[in-house]
Design a protein around this motif. Structure first.
Motif, PDB file in Angstrom:
ATOM      1  N   ARG A 187       0.832  -1.201   0.000  1.00  0.00           N
ATOM      2  CA  ARG A 187       0.000   0.000   0.000  1.00  0.00           C
ATOM      3  C   ARG A 187       0.868   1.252   0.000  1.00  0.00           C
ATOM      4  O   ARG A 187       1.960   1.256   0.583  1.00  0.00           O
ATOM      5  CB  ARG A 187      -0.935  -0.010   1.208  1.00  0.00           C
ATOM      6  CG  ARG A 187      -1.994  -1.085   1.120  1.00  0.00           C
ATOM      7  CD  ARG A 187      -2.819  -1.184   2.387  1.00  0.00           C
ATOM      8  NE  ARG A 187      -3.497   0.067   2.750  1.00  0.00           N
ATOM      9  CZ  ARG A 187      -4.446   0.153   3.679  1.00  0.00           C
ATOM     10  NH1 ARG A 187      -4.825  -0.946   4.338  1.00  0.00           N
ATOM     11  NH2 ARG A 187      -5.008   1.324   3.966  1.00  0.00           N
ATOM     12  N   LYS A 193       0.727   3.908   1.758  1.00  0.00           N
ATOM     13  CA  LYS A 193       1.036   4.392   3.107  1.00  0.00           C
ATOM     14  C   LYS A 193       2.238   3.680   3.713  1.00  0.00           C
ATOM     15  O   LYS A 193       2.839   4.185   4.675  1.00  0.00           O
ATOM     16  CB  LYS A 193      -0.184   4.230   4.020  1.00  0.00           C
ATOM     17  CG  LYS A 193      -0.536   2.797   4.407  1.00  0.00           C
ATOM     18  CD  LYS A 193      -1.752   2.756   5.299  1.00  0.00           C
ATOM     19  CE  LYS A 193      -2.050   1.336   5.774  1.00  0.00           C
ATOM     20  NZ  LYS A 193      -1.011   0.811   6.660  1.00  0.00           N
ATOM     21  N   ASP A 194       2.602   2.524   3.163  1.00  0.00           N
ATOM     22  CA  ASP A 194       3.722   1.744   3.692  1.00  0.00           C
ATOM     23  C   ASP A 194       5.009   1.957   2.913  1.00  0.00           C
ATOM     24  O   ASP A 194       6.008   1.286   3.166  1.00  0.00           O
ATOM     25  CB  ASP A 194       3.365   0.248   3.694  1.00  0.00           C
ATOM     26  CG  ASP A 194       2.172  -0.060   4.591  1.00  0.00           C
ATOM     27  OD1 ASP A 194       2.085   0.571   5.669  1.00  0.00           O
ATOM     28  OD2 ASP A 194       1.330  -0.895   4.209  1.00  0.00           O
ATOM     29  N   ASP A 204       8.466   7.827   2.836  1.00  0.00           N
ATOM     30  CA  ASP A 204       7.890   9.174   2.800  1.00  0.00           C
ATOM     31  C   ASP A 204       8.488  10.028   1.690  1.00  0.00           C
ATOM     32  O   ASP A 204       7.790  10.838   1.071  1.00  0.00           O
ATOM     33  CB  ASP A 204       8.123   9.875   4.148  1.00  0.00           C
ATOM     34  CG  ASP A 204       7.293   9.259   5.266  1.00  0.00           C
ATOM     35  OD1 ASP A 204       6.299   8.567   4.954  1.00  0.00           O
ATOM     36  OD2 ASP A 204       7.643   9.461   6.443  1.00  0.00           O
ATOM     37  N   ARG A 252      -1.879   9.091  -1.431  1.00  0.00           N
ATOM     38  CA  ARG A 252      -1.363   8.464  -0.220  1.00  0.00           C
ATOM     39  C   ARG A 252      -2.137   8.934   1.012  1.00  0.00           C
ATOM     40  O   ARG A 252      -2.359   8.165   1.950  1.00  0.00           O
ATOM     41  CB  ARG A 252       0.117   8.789  -0.065  1.00  0.00           C
ATOM     42  CG  ARG A 252       0.813   7.918   0.985  1.00  0.00           C
ATOM     43  CD  ARG A 252       2.232   8.380   1.174  1.00  0.00           C
ATOM     44  NE  ARG A 252       3.021   7.407   1.909  1.00  0.00           N
ATOM     45  CZ  ARG A 252       3.972   7.729   2.778  1.00  0.00           C
ATOM     46  NH1 ARG A 252       4.238   9.011   3.004  1.00  0.00           N
ATOM     47  NH2 ARG A 252       4.655   6.807   3.412  1.00  0.00           N
ATOM     48  N   LEU A 253      -2.565  10.193   1.006  1.00  0.00           N
ATOM     49  CA  LEU A 253      -3.391  10.685   2.099  1.00  0.00           C
ATOM     50  C   LEU A 253      -4.721   9.940   2.157  1.00  0.00           C
ATOM     51  O   LEU A 253      -5.262   9.688   3.241  1.00  0.00           O
ATOM     52  CB  LEU A 253      -3.642  12.191   1.939  1.00  0.00           C
ATOM     53  CG  LEU A 253      -2.430  13.108   2.136  1.00  0.00           C
ATOM     54  CD1 LEU A 253      -2.811  14.558   1.828  1.00  0.00           C
ATOM     55  CD2 LEU A 253      -1.883  12.991   3.551  1.00  0.00           C
ATOM     56  N   ASP A 268      -5.101   6.791   1.250  1.00  0.00           N
ATOM     57  CA  ASP A 268      -4.760   5.494   1.832  1.00  0.00           C
ATOM     58  C   ASP A 268      -4.608   5.609   3.354  1.00  0.00           C
ATOM     59  O   ASP A 268      -4.941   4.688   4.102  1.00  0.00           O
ATOM     60  CB  ASP A 268      -3.468   4.968   1.200  1.00  0.00           C
ATOM     61  CG  ASP A 268      -3.186   3.517   1.574  1.00  0.00           C
ATOM     62  OD1 ASP A 268      -4.147   2.791   1.894  1.00  0.00           O
ATOM     63  OD2 ASP A 268      -2.011   3.112   1.547  1.00  0.00           O
ATOM     64  N   ARG A 269      -4.108   6.753   3.811  1.00  0.00           N
ATOM     65  CA  ARG A 269      -3.962   6.991   5.254  1.00  0.00           C
ATOM     66  C   ARG A 269      -5.272   7.464   5.887  1.00  0.00           C
ATOM     67  O   ARG A 269      -5.343   7.656   7.096  1.00  0.00           O
ATOM     68  CB  ARG A 269      -2.886   8.054   5.488  1.00  0.00           C
ATOM     69  CG  ARG A 269      -1.468   7.578   5.226  1.00  0.00           C
ATOM     70  CD  ARG A 269      -0.487   8.716   5.486  1.00  0.00           C
ATOM     71  NE  ARG A 269       0.878   8.221   5.586  1.00  0.00           N
ATOM     72  CZ  ARG A 269       1.936   8.997   5.854  1.00  0.00           C
ATOM     73  NH1 ARG A 269       1.756  10.297   6.045  1.00  0.00           N
ATOM     74  NH2 ARG A 269       3.135   8.477   5.940  1.00  0.00           N
ATOM     75  N   GLU A 313      -6.632  10.361   5.725  1.00  0.00           N
ATOM     76  CA  GLU A 313      -6.552  11.745   6.200  1.00  0.00           C
ATOM     77  C   GLU A 313      -7.413  12.589   5.256  1.00  0.00           C
ATOM     78  O   GLU A 313      -6.916  13.277   4.360  1.00  0.00           O
ATOM     79  CB  GLU A 313      -5.095  12.203   6.227  1.00  0.00           C
ATOM     80  CG  GLU A 313      -4.223  11.399   7.190  1.00  0.00           C
ATOM     81  CD  GLU A 313      -2.787  11.889   7.238  1.00  0.00           C
ATOM     82  OE1 GLU A 313      -2.541  13.084   6.971  1.00  0.00           O
ATOM     83  OE2 GLU A 313      -1.893  11.068   7.548  1.00  0.00           O
ATOM     84  N   SER A 321      -6.032  -1.346   0.035  1.00  0.00           N
ATOM     85  CA  SER A 321      -6.390  -0.036   0.561  1.00  0.00           C
ATOM     86  C   SER A 321      -7.890   0.216   0.425  1.00  0.00           C
ATOM     87  O   SER A 321      -8.552   0.640   1.381  1.00  0.00           O
ATOM     88  CB  SER A 321      -5.603   1.055  -0.175  1.00  0.00           C
ATOM     89  OG  SER A 321      -6.059   2.342   0.187  1.00  0.00           O
ATOM     90  N   ASP A 343     -10.020  -1.878   2.786  1.00  0.00           N
ATOM     91  CA  ASP A 343      -9.890  -1.378   4.146  1.00  0.00           C
ATOM     92  C   ASP A 343     -10.774  -0.153   4.357  1.00  0.00           C
ATOM     93  O   ASP A 343     -11.502  -0.040   5.362  1.00  0.00           O
ATOM     94  CB  ASP A 343      -8.424  -1.040   4.430  1.00  0.00           C
ATOM     95  CG  ASP A 343      -8.164  -0.708   5.895  1.00  0.00           C
ATOM     96  OD1 ASP A 343      -9.040  -0.961   6.745  1.00  0.00           O
ATOM     97  OD2 ASP A 343      -7.071  -0.180   6.202  1.00  0.00           O
TER      98      ASP A 343
END
Length: 379
Positions: free
Chosen positions: A226, A228-229, A232, A258-259, A261-262, A264, A369, A372
Motif C-alpha cells: 500500500r 502508506k507503507d 515518505d 497516499r493521504l 490510503d492513510r 486523512e 487499501s 480497508d
C-alpha cells in the motif's frame, strides 16, 4: 427503435470500414508501388463491386492485424531495451490484457488505460535518479518498429499474391505512421511521446524523478504494498509544479492519493481541490482521476453537495467504464451508494463483489487499501 439503431450503427460501421480499407490500400499502393493514385482509382472503377468490397474488408482486417503486431513489437522493444538497461520486469499490456509476474509466476489480468494500445512497465534500477538511464528504454519501441519496417520492405519484392501484396502495403504504411507518431518529439494530449521523453528526461530532473518514483511505486503496488507503507520521500508535494507536464503532475497526485490510503480525508480533500483548480491545464485522464478522488473525499468530509456536482453523467460513465479494472472506482461507487443514495444494501453488495473478485485486479496494493476504507465506511 433499439433494433433500428443497432442496424444503423452496423451499416455506418461497415461503410466506414470499407472507406478506411480502400484509403489505406490506395495510399499504400501509391507509396510502395509504381502505380499512381489515378491508376488505383481507375482500377476500382473497372472492378466488380463485390470485389471492391471484398478488398476493402480485407484491408480493414489487414490493418487490425498489422496494428496488433506492430503494438506488440513496439512494447517488446521497450521491454528488451529496458531490461538491457538494468530495469526489472513489472508488466506487459496489449490492449486490455496485461501479463505480470507474481510470486515467480506469470499471470494474465485485465487492465486498460484510455488512449493507449499497450504499455510496458518496468522498475528502474536502484540508483540515484541522475544515474538512471532513460534513452534506450524510451527508444526501444521505435527501434523495434523500424526493424519491422525493414523486414517488411525486404519481403515485399518477394511476394506476388494480391492479398499478400495488399497486406504488406497496409502493414508498412501502418508501421510507418506509428514510427512517425512515436519517433518525432511531440506532446499528444499533454503527454510526451517516446521521442519527447527520450530527449527531455535527461535534462528535466523534476520530470525524470517523477516518472522514476511513479514506476517504483507502481511496481510495489502491483505486488500488494500500500502507498502508506512506502518511503515518505517518494511522496513529496513539489514546491513548484508545471501543471501542463503530466509527469510532474503525477507527484502531487501520488501525494494526495497516499493521504487517501492513510484516511486523512480533510488534507486529501484540500490537495485534490488544489489540483482540480488546474483542471484546464492537466491532461484529461488525470482530470478524471482527480475528480473521482475529490468527489470521494468530499463525501468522506460531509461535503455531499460538492460530491454531487462532480459526479455528473460524464464522470459516472468514466467510473463505470473502469470499475472492472480499478478497485478505486468500486470504492467510489460504494461510498456513493452509502452516503448519497442511502442504500446500505447496495453498498454492501459492491464491497462483497470486490472482496470476491479482488485477485483479478492488477494493482493489489490499491485493492487492499480500497477494501480497508470500504470496511471502515460500512462499520
Amino acid at each position: 427503435m433499439d433494433i433500428l439503431k443497432n442496424i444503423l450503427k452496423l451499416a455506418v460501421g461497415l461503410l466506414a470500414g470499407i472507406l478506411i480499407g480502400l484509403t489505406f490500400a490506395g495510399v499504400g499502393v501509391v507509396l510502395f508501388t509504381d502505380r499512381t493514385a489515378a491508376q488505383f482509382i481507375s482500377s476500382l472503377g473497372g472492378a466488380d463491386m463485390l470485389e471492391v468490397i471484398y478488398a476493402a474488408v480485407a484491408g480493414v482486417m489487414f490493418f487490425l492485424i498489422s496494428l496488433s503486431v506492430i503494438i506488440i513489437t513496439h512494447e517488446a522493444g521497450h521491454l528488451v531495451c529496458g531490461l538491457m538497461s538494468g530495469y526489472r520486469f513489472v508488466s506487459f499490456r496489449i490492449f486490455n490484457y496485461t501479463i505480470l509476474r507474481s510470486n515467480g509466476h506469470f499471470r494474465l489480468k485485465r487492465f486498460a488505460v484510455a488512449g493507449t494500445g499497450g504499455q510496458c512497465l518496468l522498475d528502474p534500477p536502484d540508483r540515484p535518479v541522475e544515474n538512471i538511464p532513460v534513452f534506450w528504454y524510451n527508444a526501444g519501441g521505435v527501434l523495434a518498429n523500424l526493424l519491422l519496417l525493414i523486414i517488411a520492405a525486404v519481403l515485399f519484392p518477394l511476394v506476388s499474391h494480391p492479398m499478400m501484396v495488399e497486406f504488406l502495403v497496409i502493414f508498412m504504411l501502418t508501421d510507418f505512421i506509428l514510427i512517425l507518431i512515436n519517433g518525432i518529439p511531440l506532446k499528444m494530449g499533454g503527454a510526451g511521446n517516446d521521442a519527447y521523453n527520450m530527449l527531455h528526461l535527461r535534462n528535466d530532473h523534476a520530470a525524470k524523478r517523477a516518472i522514476m518514483l511513479q514506476l517504483h511505486a507502481n511496481a510495489l503496488i502491483q505486488e500488494g504494498i500500500r502507498p502508506k507503507d512506502m518511503p515518505d520521500r517518494w511522496f513529496e508535494w513539489p514546491e513548484h509544479t508545471d501543471w501542463r507536464n503530466s509527469l510532474e503532475v503525477s507527484m502531487p497526485l501520488m501525494h494526495a492519493s497516499r493521504l487517501v490510503d492513510r484516511m486523512e480525508w480533510e488534507k486529501a480533500y484540500g490537495e485534490f481541490e488544489e489540483m482540480y483548480s488546474h483542471k484546464d491545464e492537466i491532461i484529461s485522464l488525470y482530470v478524471y482521476e482527480i475528480s473521482c478522488e475529490l468527489a470521494f473525499c468530499a463525501m468522506m468530509t460531509g461535503r455531499l453537495d460538492r460530491a454531487m456536482s462532480l459526479l455528473d453523467k460524464e464522470l459516472m460513465n468514466y467510473v463505470n467504464q473502469y470499475a472492472g479494472v480499478m478497485s478505486s472506482k468500486q470504492r467510489l461507487l460504494c461510498g456513493k451508494a452509502l452516503m448519497m443514495d442511502h442504500d446500505r444494501d447496495k453498498a454492501m453488495s459492491i464491497y462483497d463483489r470486490l472482496l470476491t473478485t479482488k485477485d483479478t485486479y492488477l494493482l493489489q496494493g490499491e485493492v487492499k487499501s480500497d477494501l480497508d476504507i470500504m470496511e471502515r465506511m460500512l462499520l
